[in-house]
Motif scaffolding. Structure first.
Motif, PDB file in Angstrom:
ATOM      1  N   ALA A   5     -81.849 -26.636 -33.438  1.00  0.00           N
ATOM      2  CA  ALA A   5     -81.005 -26.687 -32.244  1.00  0.00           C
ATOM      3  C   ALA A   5     -80.426 -28.092 -32.127  1.00  0.00           C
ATOM      4  CB  ALA A   5     -81.812 -26.356 -31.001  1.00  0.00           C
ATOM      5  N   VAL A   6     -79.165 -28.173 -31.723  1.00  0.00           N
ATOM      6  CA  VAL A   6     -78.477 -29.456 -31.611  1.00  0.00           C
ATOM      7  C   VAL A   6     -77.665 -29.483 -30.320  1.00  0.00           C
ATOM      8  CG1 VAL A   6     -76.779 -30.994 -32.674  1.00  0.00           C
ATOM      9  CG2 VAL A   6     -78.251 -29.621 -34.119  1.00  0.00           C
ATOM     10  N   ALA A   7     -77.692 -30.633 -29.619  1.00  0.00           N
ATOM     11  CA  ALA A   7     -76.822 -30.867 -28.467  1.00  0.00           C
ATOM     12  C   ALA A   7     -75.948 -32.067 -28.804  1.00  0.00           C
ATOM     13  CB  ALA A   7     -77.645 -31.144 -27.216  1.00  0.00           C
ATOM     14  N   LYS A   8     -74.642 -31.927 -28.607  1.00  0.00           N
ATOM     15  CA  LYS A   8     -73.689 -33.001 -28.914  1.00  0.00           C
ATOM     16  C   LYS A   8     -72.738 -33.209 -27.755  1.00  0.00           C
ATOM     17  CE  LYS A   8     -73.301 -31.797 -33.819  1.00  0.00           C
ATOM     18  NZ  LYS A   8     -72.323 -31.430 -34.864  1.00  0.00           N
ATOM     19  N   VAL A   9     -72.290 -34.448 -27.590  1.00  0.00           N
ATOM     20  CA  VAL A   9     -71.202 -34.768 -26.661  1.00  0.00           C
ATOM     21  C   VAL A   9     -70.125 -35.443 -27.490  1.00  0.00           C
ATOM     22  CG1 VAL A   9     -70.479 -36.139 -24.681  1.00  0.00           C
ATOM     23  CG2 VAL A   9     -72.707 -35.025 -24.662  1.00  0.00           C
ATOM     24  N   ILE A  66     -71.495 -37.304 -17.827  1.00  0.00           N
ATOM     25  CA  ILE A  66     -71.667 -35.947 -17.323  1.00  0.00           C
ATOM     26  C   ILE A  66     -72.756 -36.012 -16.266  1.00  0.00           C
ATOM     27  CG2 ILE A  66     -72.190 -33.553 -17.896  1.00  0.00           C
ATOM     28  CD1 ILE A  66     -71.419 -34.311 -20.829  1.00  0.00           C
ATOM     29  N   VAL A  67     -72.350 -35.984 -15.014  1.00  0.00           N
ATOM     30  CA  VAL A  67     -73.280 -36.107 -13.903  1.00  0.00           C
ATOM     31  C   VAL A  67     -74.215 -34.901 -13.877  1.00  0.00           C
ATOM     32  CG1 VAL A  67     -73.475 -36.269 -11.393  1.00  0.00           C
ATOM     33  CG2 VAL A  67     -71.639 -37.489 -12.586  1.00  0.00           C
ATOM     34  N   ASP A  68     -75.517 -35.176 -13.804  1.00  0.00           N
ATOM     35  CA  ASP A  68     -76.534 -34.125 -13.768  1.00  0.00           C
ATOM     36  C   ASP A  68     -76.404 -33.169 -14.946  1.00  0.00           C
ATOM     37  OD1 ASP A  68     -76.271 -33.920 -10.158  1.00  0.00           O
ATOM     38  OD2 ASP A  68     -77.488 -35.264 -11.392  1.00  0.00           O
ATOM     39  N   GLY A  69     -76.067 -33.688 -16.100  1.00  0.00           N
ATOM     40  CA  GLY A  69     -75.843 -32.866 -17.286  1.00  0.00           C
ATOM     41  C   GLY A  69     -77.095 -32.436 -18.018  1.00  0.00           C
ATOM     42  N   ALA A  70     -78.262 -32.953 -17.599  1.00  0.00           N
ATOM     43  CA  ALA A  70     -79.529 -32.563 -18.239  1.00  0.00           C
ATOM     44  C   ALA A  70     -80.619 -32.514 -17.186  1.00  0.00           C
ATOM     45  CB  ALA A  70     -79.892 -33.574 -19.325  1.00  0.00           C
ATOM     46  N   TRP A  71     -81.639 -31.700 -17.439  1.00  0.00           N
ATOM     47  CA  TRP A  71     -82.743 -31.617 -16.481  1.00  0.00           C
ATOM     48  C   TRP A  71     -84.055 -31.367 -17.200  1.00  0.00           C
ATOM     49  CZ3 TRP A  71     -79.298 -27.782 -17.383  1.00  0.00           C
ATOM     50  CH2 TRP A  71     -79.796 -26.532 -17.733  1.00  0.00           C
ATOM     51  N   ALA A  88     -83.255 -29.883 -21.027  1.00  0.00           N
ATOM     52  CA  ALA A  88     -82.153 -28.945 -21.274  1.00  0.00           C
ATOM     53  C   ALA A  88     -80.845 -29.607 -20.865  1.00  0.00           C
ATOM     54  CB  ALA A  88     -82.361 -27.661 -20.485  1.00  0.00           C
ATOM     55  N   PHE A  89     -79.774 -29.203 -21.512  1.00  0.00           N
ATOM     56  CA  PHE A  89     -78.443 -29.743 -21.227  1.00  0.00           C
ATOM     57  C   PHE A  89     -77.551 -28.623 -20.709  1.00  0.00           C
ATOM     58  CE2 PHE A  89     -80.388 -32.389 -24.389  1.00  0.00           C
ATOM     59  CZ  PHE A  89     -80.140 -33.657 -23.911  1.00  0.00           C
ATOM     60  N   CYS A  90     -76.758 -28.920 -19.711  1.00  0.00           N
ATOM     61  CA  CYS A  90     -75.977 -27.898 -19.024  1.00  0.00           C
ATOM     62  C   CYS A  90     -74.528 -27.880 -19.493  1.00  0.00           C
ATOM     63  CB  CYS A  90     -76.011 -28.155 -17.529  1.00  0.00           C
ATOM     64  SG  CYS A  90     -75.232 -26.847 -16.587  1.00  0.00           S
ATOM     65  N   THR A  91     -74.083 -26.753 -20.021  1.00  0.00           N
ATOM     66  CA  THR A  91     -72.654 -26.566 -20.261  1.00  0.00           C
ATOM     67  C   THR A  91     -72.070 -25.700 -19.154  1.00  0.00           C
ATOM     68  OG1 THR A  91     -73.112 -24.679 -21.691  1.00  0.00           O
ATOM     69  CG2 THR A  91     -72.797 -26.814 -22.755  1.00  0.00           C
TER      70      THR A  91
END
Length: 120
Positions: A5-9, A66-71, A88-91
């Protein structure tokens, strides 16, 4: 073995792991898989009836914030206790609508935040 699994910006990898939890269309990464230099603690807190109280991070990559982009859940309820501090990251999430926030996919100049798995 599960796919990675990968998260990218905007092409910058902010998390990557072959150990993760996918739940409610979100991928939760173990804390050691996340590049924390891209996270800034937020004051936002929410509550999930079965996971517990969530704390948030702003995700900052170069000039993109990204405000509040992860929790994450620092003190999760029993059913989620094995995933303490997983991030977790929010899209897009229905939670953002309930919080009267504009979902990331509708931001005018939205950054490219992608989260997914890489097939083997």
């Amino acid at each position: 073995m599960p796919p990675t699994a990968v998260a990218k910006v905007n092409g910058t990898v902010i998390a990557e792991s072959d150990i993760y939890l996918k739940i409610e269309d979100n991928i939760y990464f173990p804390p050691t898989a996340v590049h924390k230099e891209y996270l800034q603690q937020s004051q936002t807190r929410t509550h999930c009836p079965w996971k517990g109280d969530a704390s948030y991070y702003d995700v900052v990559v170069n000039d993109v914030k990204i405000v509040d982009g992860a929790w994450y859940y620092a003190r999760p309820k029993d059913k989620f206790s094995d995933y303490k501090d997983y991030i977790a990251f929010c899209t897009y999430a229905p939670l953002m609508l309930a919080m009267k926030r504009v979902p990331l996919r509708f931001h005018k100049n939205k950054p490219d935040l992608t989260i997914g798995t890489i097939p083997e």
